[in-house]
Motif scaffolding. Structure first.
Motif, mmCIF file in Angstrom:
data_model
loop_
_atom_site.group_PDB
_atom_site.id
_atom_site.type_symbol
_atom_site.label_atom_id
_atom_site.label_comp_id
_atom_site.label_asym_id
_atom_site.label_seq_id
_atom_site.Cartn_x
_atom_site.Cartn_y
_atom_site.Cartn_z
ATOM 1 N N ASP A 37 3.882 7.634 -7.390
ATOM 2 C CA ASP A 37 5.041 6.735 -7.419
ATOM 3 C C ASP A 37 6.239 7.370 -6.739
ATOM 4 O OD1 ASP A 37 4.145 4.370 -8.859
ATOM 5 O OD2 ASP A 37 3.865 5.702 -10.567
ATOM 6 N N VAL A 94 3.877 10.192 -11.659
ATOM 7 C CA VAL A 94 3.484 8.813 -11.946
ATOM 8 C C VAL A 94 4.578 8.211 -12.813
ATOM 9 C CG1 VAL A 94 1.776 7.316 -13.020
ATOM 10 C CG2 VAL A 94 1.039 9.371 -11.803
ATOM 11 N N LYS A 150 2.180 2.932 -2.365
ATOM 12 C CA LYS A 150 1.742 3.899 -3.374
ATOM 13 C C LYS A 150 0.510 4.663 -2.889
ATOM 14 C CE LYS A 150 3.491 1.583 -7.532
ATOM 15 N NZ LYS A 150 3.134 1.056 -8.876
ATOM 16 N N ALA A 151 -0.430 3.919 -2.281
ATOM 17 C CA ALA A 151 -1.643 4.564 -1.784
ATOM 18 C C ALA A 151 -1.334 5.489 -0.610
ATOM 19 C CB ALA A 151 -2.659 3.508 -1.364
ATOM 20 N N HIS A 183 7.793 5.920 -3.398
ATOM 21 C CA HIS A 183 6.844 5.193 -2.542
ATOM 22 C C HIS A 183 7.542 4.052 -1.820
ATOM 23 C CE1 HIS A 183 6.209 1.406 -4.827
ATOM 24 N NE2 HIS A 183 6.515 2.138 -5.878
ATOM 25 N N TYR A 200 -2.947 7.133 -6.637
ATOM 26 C CA TYR A 200 -3.200 5.832 -5.996
ATOM 27 C C TYR A 200 -3.928 6.119 -4.688
ATOM 28 C CZ TYR A 200 0.528 4.603 -9.259
ATOM 29 O OH TYR A 200 1.287 4.451 -10.379
ATOM 30 N N GLY A 201 -4.806 5.219 -4.298
ATOM 31 C CA GLY A 201 -5.639 5.528 -3.152
ATOM 32 C C GLY A 201 -6.679 6.555 -3.565
ATOM 33 N N GLU A 202 -7.290 7.180 -2.593
ATOM 34 C CA GLU A 202 -8.344 8.142 -2.922
ATOM 35 C C GLU A 202 -8.608 9.066 -1.746
ATOM 36 O OE1 GLU A 202 -11.956 6.060 -3.654
ATOM 37 O OE2 GLU A 202 -12.035 5.133 -1.667
ATOM 38 N N GLN A 262 0.801 -1.219 0.000
ATOM 39 C CA GLN A 262 0.000 0.000 0.000
ATOM 40 C C GLN A 262 0.839 1.277 0.000
ATOM 41 O OE1 GLN A 262 -3.495 -0.017 2.595
ATOM 42 N NE2 GLN A 262 -3.073 -2.139 3.143
#
Length: 833
Positions: free
Chosen positions: A52, A203, A46-47, A231, A109-111, A44
């Protein structure tokens, strides 16, 4: 033969096994959860970052940094973040918040988890603000209300429940507010001296080697006071943070396991002593030393293996509760699974520690003589001193090796083993000293029951030392946690003296200082401090420029010194948190030449400079030559304004600067009223109420203490099992005593009185020694580590000590109930059968 004998002694051997089950369960659960956490962080990462990789800096990027960003294809998103005061026009309330101005499609990534969900993607176009959900609940805000940041009013588009980069202590003190990047300039909040972070998010291309990119680009950015984080590195940094806490919890669990092993050693000692007659018979029938020794070694190893299996299964079940227990410290949800290494560790620990700690008592089977069959009196078997030394040496080496594996630091492992040996030796020594004193100054004038209860403490096959160890270690752990928490809170607390400020105004510009001062005095309070702040960086250390030092791969200077933007003040005196180490301040013989400065000892150590060495500072484009005239220690744990570098008065007065003002408000209500008034007049000023920070720190320490207590509970529970095991294994001795006393005319009530007093002495002595030992250890921590006055809390004295004493008393009476309730002949029949 081992199997047949173990079936006859199954219940007693099960207690041996139970002594280590909880310790193994604690170690396995923490090891397993730690590995699961690392895997989750890797998956996780990246999230957690939202991209990145990113380039970040605490100053606007210069041309060189912008060229590097362009060479990477340009940033896919960017962010500017800083603390500021938010005003809620509907109520007039104010709050320090963390402003995040974002542009682009971040997070990639993630939200952003928002309510309503749609505003996570529309807030930039609508010009709205996403406000921390807790903050909205605290101030009764709802979607559609307004929020003012600096000079601009924002409509609240929705509440922000979760987001990459959200969490930690910072978010507790300054909850996040996300707004469009393009509107930040309209707030007027970024001024001279503002603490602003600039982030550029990227990214990566498919298959791009981020580690190679980091190695190539990061050194170039370092020279420009910027930094690259991928990340991967962010995940590793987060993993190390939790890994350190996990190591501490592992040590607490390991202590529980050691405590169980002490119980094993004591129980096996009694068990083997009962079996010596059987061993002598076997030797008379032709059994060899090795055969008789292996019978009982296999029993103990088998019980250790079984205990390991049960401990592993219990640990795997226990780790399912860890995401709930640690939810306040984790920035994401953790999925737990099986970890083969942790399972193997549990099984090996079960066998190895059982065998190691039982080996000393088991040596008795090796040296017992066949003539023991003919002896009526119990004689102590003479063991080889060399063999005993080898066993104890193996135990110490194993504890050291396992500690080294947990801590990955030879000195930490050494200190841990030394501390464990010291605590065990002190408690064991106190127990033996107590018994010696009872013998020497035996109270012959006491009644029959009190005298007999004292005699039981040093009767043959007594469990006094082991019980005091079990009780004392558990009490020591719990009490030390309470006392250490008190020390940390005392260091972070706000001094109650009249002159101690509790409200700080940050980023006050020179032309705003008079207005801010008037706002304070109009409310009947005084300005305690008006501190000028000048920002600067080190340009040269002795004869080497910072750029040359960064390029030198052999340099041993602290890297933060080279990149840090120092916030410096000027004054001709020291404050209460500062103590002179070398030189004098203010300098008395300075007339011209390099400007004398005072350095905090940590800066001097990391910059490798002493009194007399020269430094050149870049003060917003102007180079200034200085000489180290004074080095001082700084108590950074005090909740007051401290500085790394001091200049004398008469040098920096004309330099671009901002100010920090402090005052003391009598209550939170007055503080809130003053903040509303000041923010209305000076919307760009940030205000920190130290009372709120102290509340946050206290809450965090409470949560940490709860987690540690959760693990330390295993030590207490293990101590209870050791206590039960010790009572059960010495039960046959109590049966003989009870039968003799009942035959001589003693009543059940008298025997109950004797038993109750015996366990009262044990519980009181063990828990009192644990509390006293933790008092001593905590005092040394306060005196030599935290440099503060130690004021112990009352919980260990009024709750832990009597609580554990009562628990010991109840367990002792419960396990002795069958002896007390049965007539002598019935008890003897049961024993014979």
């Amino acid at each position: 033969m081992a199997w047949r004998d173990s079936k006859a002694s199954g219940k007693r051997l099960m207690l041996f096994m139970a002594s280590i089950v909880l310790g193994i369960a604690a170690v396995v659960s923490i090891q397993s959860f730690g590995e699961n956490l690392k895997e989750n962080i890797a998956l996780q990462s990246k999230a957690l970052m939202g991209a990145d990789y990113k380039i970040d800096s605490d100053q606007p990027p210069n041309e060189r940094v912008l060229r590097i960003i362009d060479s990477l294809g340009g940033a896919d998103a960017r962010e500017v973040s800083f603390p500021s005061m938010a005003v809620f026009p509907n109520s007039g309330d104010t709050k320090l918040v963390g402003v995040r101005g974002i542009e682009g499609g971040y997070p990639f990534y993630g939200e952003f988890e928002t309510v309503p969900a749609s505003v996570a993607t529309t807030y930039q176009q609508s010009g709205g603000a996403l406000v921390d959900a807790t903050l909205m609940s605290q101030f009764g805000l709802k979607t559609g209300d307004s929020l003012k940041l600096g000079e601009r009013l924002f409509p609240i588009a929705g509440s922000l429940v979760a987001a990459p980069g959200m969490g930690g202590i910072g978010a507790s003190i300054a909850p996040p507010v996300v707004v469009p990047y393009r509107l930040i300039e309209e707030t007027g909040l970024i001024q001279v001296g503002s603490r602003v972070d600039y982030d550029f998010y990227f990214v990566a291309d498919p298959g791009q080697d981020l580690e190679a990119l980091d190695e190539e680009v990061d050194p170039q950015l370092d020279i420009e006071n910027a930094d690259m984080d991928t990340h991967i590195s962010e995940g590793q940094r987060l993993g190390r943070r939790y890994d350190n806490f996990g190591k501490f919890l592992n040590l607490v669990a390991f202590i529980a396991l050691l405590l169980g092993c002490v119980g094993i050693a004591s129980s096996v000692h009694i068990y083997v002593k009962e079996k010596l007659q059987s061993v002598a018979v076997l030797k008379c029938l032709g059994a060899t030393r090795k055969q008789t020794f292996m019978i009982y070694l296999l029993q103990i190893a088998g019980m250790g293996f079984l205990g390991g299996i049960i401990g592993v299964l219990s640990g795997l079940l226990l780790q399912q509760s860890f995401p709930f227990v640690l939810q306040d410290f984790l920035p994401f949800e953790v999925e737990v699974g099986l970890v083969p290494d942790a399972i193997l560790v549990g099984l090996v620990l079960g066998i190895l520690m059982s065998v190691l700690f039982a080996m000393g008592p088991l040596l008795g089977t090796w040296y017992v003589s066949p003539l023991q069959v003919l002896r009526v009196q119990e004689n102590n078997v003479q063991k080889s001193r060399r063999a005993i030394a080898l066993v104890y040496g193996a135990i110490v080496l194993f504890i050291f090796g396992f500690s080294l594996w947990l801590l990955n630091n030879i000195w930490y492992a050494f200190y841990f083993v030394f501390a464990i040996i010291t605590v065990f030796a002190v408690l064991g020594g106190i127990a033996k000293f107590f018994m010696k004193m009872v013998k020497r100054y035996f109270p012959h004038s006491w009644g029959f029951a009190p005298r007999q209860s004292l005699l039981n403490l040093f009767r043959p096959n007594n469990q006094t030392v082991v019980l005091i160890l079990a009780i004392g270690i558990g009490t020591f752990l719990i009490s030390t946690l309470y006392f250490t928490r008190d020390i940390l809170l005392a260091r972070a607390s706000i001094d109650g003296a009249k002159e101690a400020p509790n409200l700080i105004l940050l980023d006050v510009q020179t032309d705003e200082r008079e207005t801010a001062s008037m706002g304070i005095t109009e409310e009947g309070m005084e300005v305690i401090n008006s501190i000028p702040i000048i920002t600067m960086r080190i340009h040269q250390i002795k004869d080497s420029t910072v750029r040359d030092i960064i390029a030198d791969t052999t340099s041993t200077l602290g890297s933060w010194i080279l990149y840090h933007e120092f916030r410096v003040t000027y004054r001709d005196s020291l404050v209460a948190s500062e103590t002179t180490i070398d030189g004098e301040w203010p300098p008395t013989d300075w007339r011209d030449g390099p400007i004398p400065i005072s350095l905090a000892d940590n800066v001097a150590a990391d910059a490798r400079v002493r009194v007399g060495d020269r430094l050149i500072f870049n003060i917003q484009g102007v180079l200034m030559e200085t000489v180290v005239a004074h080095i001082r220690s700084v108590d950074w744990l005090r909740m007051q304004l401290n500085f790394n570098i001091l200049f004398p008065s008469g040098v920096l007065e004309e330099a671009p600067q901002f100010h920090i003002l402090t005052t003391k408000t009598p209550s939170e209500t007055v503080s809130a009223s003053l903040q509303r008034k000041l923010v209305k007049r000076l919307p760009t000023v940030s205000i920190i109420d130290l009372r709120q920070i102290f509340t946050v720190i206290e809450d965090i320490l409470d949560k940490i203490a709860w987690v540690i207590n959760f693990i330390a509970f295993f030590s207490i529970l293990t101590g209870i099992i050791v206590l039960i095991g010790s009572v059960r294994t010495s039960k046959y001795q109590r049966i003989k005593e009870s039968v003799l006393l009942r035959t001589l005319g003693a009543k059940a009530k008298q025997i109950l009185h004797i038993t109750a007093l015996e366990y009262l002495y044990l519980g009181l002595l063990g828990s009192a020694m644990g509390v006293l030992l933790s008092l001593l250890g905590s005092y040394l921590l306060a005196e030599f580590v935290f440099d503060t006055t130690f004021a112990p809390s009352w919980e260990p004295m009024l709750i832990v000590l009597p609580g554990i004493t009562l628990l010991v008393l109840l367990i002792g009476l419960w396990n002795s109930r069958s002896v007390l309730q049965s007539p002598p002949l019935e008890v003897l029949r049961k024993e014979v059968s």
